[in-house]
Design an enzyme around this catalytic site. Sequence first.
Site, PDB file in Angstrom:
ATOM      1  N   GLY A 160     -42.421  16.322  32.903  1.00 39.02           N
ATOM      2  CA  GLY A 160     -41.443  17.010  32.064  1.00 39.02           C
ATOM      3  C   GLY A 160     -42.152  17.894  31.064  1.00 39.02           C
ATOM      4  O   GLY A 160     -43.368  18.080  31.138  1.00 39.02           O
ATOM      5  N   GLY A 161     -41.361  18.445  30.161  1.00 41.86           N
ATOM      6  CA  GLY A 161     -41.941  19.331  29.161  1.00 41.86           C
ATOM      7  C   GLY A 161     -42.967  18.611  28.300  1.00 41.86           C
ATOM      8  O   GLY A 161     -43.902  19.204  27.794  1.00 41.86           O
ATOM      9  N   GLY A 216     -44.792  15.721  29.192  1.00 42.91           N
ATOM     10  CA  GLY A 216     -45.955  15.114  29.816  1.00 42.91           C
ATOM     11  C   GLY A 216     -45.620  14.557  31.184  1.00 42.91           C
ATOM     12  O   GLY A 216     -44.641  14.962  31.808  1.00 42.91           O
ATOM     13  N   VAL A 229     -44.926  11.315  33.810  1.00 46.24           N
ATOM     14  CA  VAL A 229     -44.458   9.945  33.880  1.00 46.24           C
ATOM     15  C   VAL A 229     -45.081   9.278  35.097  1.00 46.24           C
ATOM     16  O   VAL A 229     -45.088   9.850  36.199  1.00 46.24           O
ATOM     17  CB  VAL A 229     -42.926   9.885  33.985  1.00 46.24           C
ATOM     18  N   LYS A 265     -45.270   6.866  30.255  1.00 47.50           N
ATOM     19  CA  LYS A 265     -45.104   8.299  29.967  1.00 47.50           C
ATOM     20  C   LYS A 265     -46.246   8.766  29.075  1.00 47.50           C
ATOM     21  O   LYS A 265     -46.402   8.285  27.948  1.00 47.50           O
ATOM     22  CB  LYS A 265     -43.774   8.509  29.260  1.00 47.50           C
ATOM     23  N   ASP A 302     -32.497  13.587  22.286  1.00 51.53           N
ATOM     24  CA  ASP A 302     -32.841  14.404  23.452  1.00 51.53           C
ATOM     25  C   ASP A 302     -32.038  13.936  24.647  1.00 51.53           C
ATOM     26  O   ASP A 302     -32.593  13.638  25.705  1.00 51.53           O
ATOM     27  CB  ASP A 302     -34.356  14.309  23.704  1.00 51.53           C
TER      28      ASP A 302
END
Lengths: 199, 1014
Positions: free
Chosen positions: B95-96, B98, B100, B116, B209
Amino acid sequence: MSAEHPGMEDATILMSAAAGGDRDAADRLLPLVYEQLRRAAQAQMGSERAGHTLSATALVHEAYMKLSGPREVPWANRAHFYAAAAEAMRRILLDHARARARRGGGAVRLTEISDVGDLAACDGEQIEAVDDAIRRLEREDPEAASMVRLRFFAGLSVDQAAQAMGMSSRSAARVWAYARATLFRDLTGGGADRASGST
Amino acid sequence: MSSELKKQARRVFMEVADLPEGERAGALDGACGGHAELRAEVESLLRADAAAGGFLAEPTNAMPSSPVPTVAALPREQEGQVVGRYKLLQPVGEGGFGTVWMAEQREPVKRRVAFKIIKLGMDTRQVIARFEAERQALALMDHPNIAKVLDAGATETGRPYFVMEYIKGVPILEYCDKEKLDTRARLSLFTQVCQAIQHAHQKGIIHRDIKPGNVLVTMHDGVPVPKVIDFGIAKATSGELTQKTLFTEHRQLIGTPAYMSPEQAEMSGLDIDTRSDIYSLGVLLYELLTGTTPFETGDLMSKGYAEMMRIIREVEPARPSTRLGSLGDTATRTAEQRRAPDPVRLSLMIRGDLDWIVMKCLEKDRTRRYDTASGLAADIQRHLSDEPVTAGPPTAVYRAKKFVRRHRGRVIAGVVVLAVLVTGIIGTTVGLVWALREKEAADRARAESVAAASAEKEAREQAGKRLAQVEKANGVLGSVFRGIDPREVAESGRPLQAVLVEHLDRAVQGLDGEAVGDPLVVAGLQMDLGNSLAGLGEARKAVALLERARVTYAEKVGEDSTEAMTATNDLAMAYFDAGDVQKAQELMEGVLPRRRAKSGESDVETITCMNNLATIYEHQGLHDRSIPLLKDALRLRKEVDGTDHPETANAMHNLALAYMGAEDVDRALPLVRSALRIRKATIGEDHPYTLLSMKLLGDCDAALEDTEGATQQYERAYRRARATLGADHPTTISLATALGKQYYKSGRVDDLTALMESTLPAMRSRLGPEHPDTLNAIGNLAGAYWMQKRLDASVPLYEELVRLSEKVLGPSHPETARARANLGVNYVGAGRYQDALPLLESASAASKEHPELAFVSHALLESYIRTRAPEKAARVLPDVLSYIRGAAPPESVRLAGGLMQIAGLLLDGGLAAEAEPLLREAMVIREKEQPDEWGTFNSRAVLGAALLALGRPDEAEPMMKDGATGLIARLQRVPDAARSRVTEAVDRLVEFYAKDPARGEDLRRWQAERAKLP
């Protein structure tokens, strides 16, 4: 990523070692910085609209961040990094110019070269000429040449360059003015004289 | 060209290059002398400099002076790599933030976890510290629709990581589309997401988020179960400062702009609350319904940063049904995906309720959104059961909040107060709706198991009943605001605060009368109203309410429940505010160990308790008990909240206060400064707490005897406090008291009078007429009037002070005695000698034991003289003299003045023999200290009069003549108030000569002098 790729620890260690007077460390810093900058610059210059988006400030800063991580390093300790960065940037531009030379360069007037982005848009000959002028300046006046490298190739402000070179801002501004005038006169082959003569 | 010449040219160039054009030639002449070659070289350089123009001009933008965190790529972790207790198995997503990984935890239990790793660019230490700060709250979350965050730490390369419950699932949108779920099924899943968020909000966790990627759907016994992941991570990784820095300096977006609430887009990081999550839930619902977000991510990204932020903040998105109508092919696809016949039909299904519900979530003004996630869920439930939804018309509470917004600026004084109330209400509504949700859950379970129509009906009736209670409770709270128009209040001249208290009282009555029903709901309301009243300075009213709430909680959920302990804490502080310190201490000492046992030492509530107990100790001067508690509290606060948090500032302030109490200014001062700095930066310059820190700084100055500094500090704080909090706010009052003391110290009588006049009414009404501070203020104001010689004003105040002191402190208290003595002195000043005598006599008698009362002897002497009791006057004379000699330095002009005053009185009472030595002493001092002053000659004149009275005219005459002559010569220098001394002196001479016919010439001469005098 290859095993030889420098980790960020390496660069910070080298930076502080260089700041501590370790010449060897300063020399070993260059390849690290060069590699970082080359990647970043390539990403920008690879695309055709490259010239005008290339900013030494941004590139060098990015390289710095990648090598040091988000930590505060005293300016004095960073001086070697910027010296290395300036040298790396110079080489990158020359490499770039050589690659471009085959395709033919642009025609940029000397007075329009205010940033490495402008220089990157120049043709190979112009870049070589600027580089040669800086080398000549270096033989006569290493301090003025360093100033040009830090300001132009590493994108530092006068104040930052002053800190990196360990002089006052006022002196730095004077050295900068002198270096600029000398280079310009050198590159125009005394054109300034002619220009003033015709008025 | 030689290198030597070049060097010289360089030097000269640098000297002259930055000179103005006009000065250059001269400077060049000086620098080059006759050296033509050098001059030519420098001039050539100068021309090049001028012609260079843009050549190597300034770099377009200089480098930031310090490194700024940035998001950058890093070498990846390898499969099989071990990080701490975890072994990385395989990457499962990126993802933005980092990467997982699926990982294996090896100890203490062996299990699969999601691992993560955050990309480089975060300050790892801060990320982990922020996570640690929330860890306890996160641990409290226990909900089937929440994936737990288990751990956090740093990798060897210094990057932060988070470990979460491993969820084998797909993002909710993907799942819905893949399974072609219809709108109803989507709403059902979404409702569960709301409940998960509600649970988190209940525990004080904001997700920050929420987006499809953070809501995974996993299958559980063939039933899809949504799981919200990443709780606590957004907060930890985008702490306010980092977030701001990243946005402004690097223009890199952390978080997902399409799901970002307007207040998040404003980047005023401090201002994010649960309603930001409601907004993001609205976006998620929008997307579940239409297949697109209100603002398309691609669209937003193409707009550039500032424009993007503006759109999120300002642009009203299309309603979902409208959006579907305009989507064309996408809409058809969307329709297909949920088995709806066609886009038009789908659009019709969504129009109405669902449009309203979504748009209510997406309100720019968060007060117009749902207050809670379960409020949102409940509305969706209502829509599914074809009941009318609440989205649409504004509620009473909404209207109340709205007027504050509308009139912001006009009612600043009120807003501070209102903020307290509004916060209270949000909390309550959360509590209420929580209860509602519990009920609903039970109802749902029952409905499912019985699956009978009758049970369902019953369930709905139950829910309906509960809803009615909730509405009634909200009605009670809403009534606080009903009918308050700040503009009218402002015009009526009544403080908004008073109006609010009135309305709160009415709300409390409503609570008693209507009997909302559920005792816990009532207790919740009592807590909120009680704390609101306490916040408005109505501590006694608050005690009554909080006491009842505490009893209810203790009975219904147990003494050791969080609710009961919170109520006990609040109650203790209300008692404290109301002045019942013993009761407060008792309650707080009882609750602190229970808190520690239940939640641990670094729990926020425990720290609060520690602090409050310390405050209670401190108030009683028990510094040895308060300081260790406060030191602990500060240490824990720093650990829990960080060094620059308002709570940390509170702990600093309180510790400083305790040090001040222990007279350790050196330890206090740095703490006060830090606290003030933090408070100014975080809660603002006008916050009562900030003002209190300003006051404390003034207290430090005062303790260091810097009256000037203390006065300035207090004045600044007092002006702000009066303007923003009102004259009768406790903070304003305490500042006025402190400031008054400084005015008194520096003799600024007029300022003192004005200050006390404007403060006293507030103190009388707010603290009560019998409060020690009120008594003190009455004394101060009365003293100020006395110094201004306004006896008509000072006498009644002293009379009141005596009355109150006798009642509150008792007749034998030193303060009472002082008040009586002062009243006596004032009576003398007003000529009321008979009234003065008993007061002064008792004070004089007491002065043997209480030397501070010795000042009355002078007034007593005067009273005896004026009441024609010279023997008594003579008896009291030694006391007066010893007092005067104690108060003025020996052989000083001040002593002479005092002696003259007494001698004058003695002469008036026919005690010339007693007066003579005093007059001689005064004359000798004055002749020595100020031989040319009018006072010296007055001494002579009066001594002459005394000698005459003693039957020694030969000695008297030259003294009188000399005195009168000297006085006339210095007439211009005699102050108006003392002019009568001159006429008296001349009159005595005239009288003296008139008695002896042989001295006719002298008589005429002095009569002529007398005639010249006014």
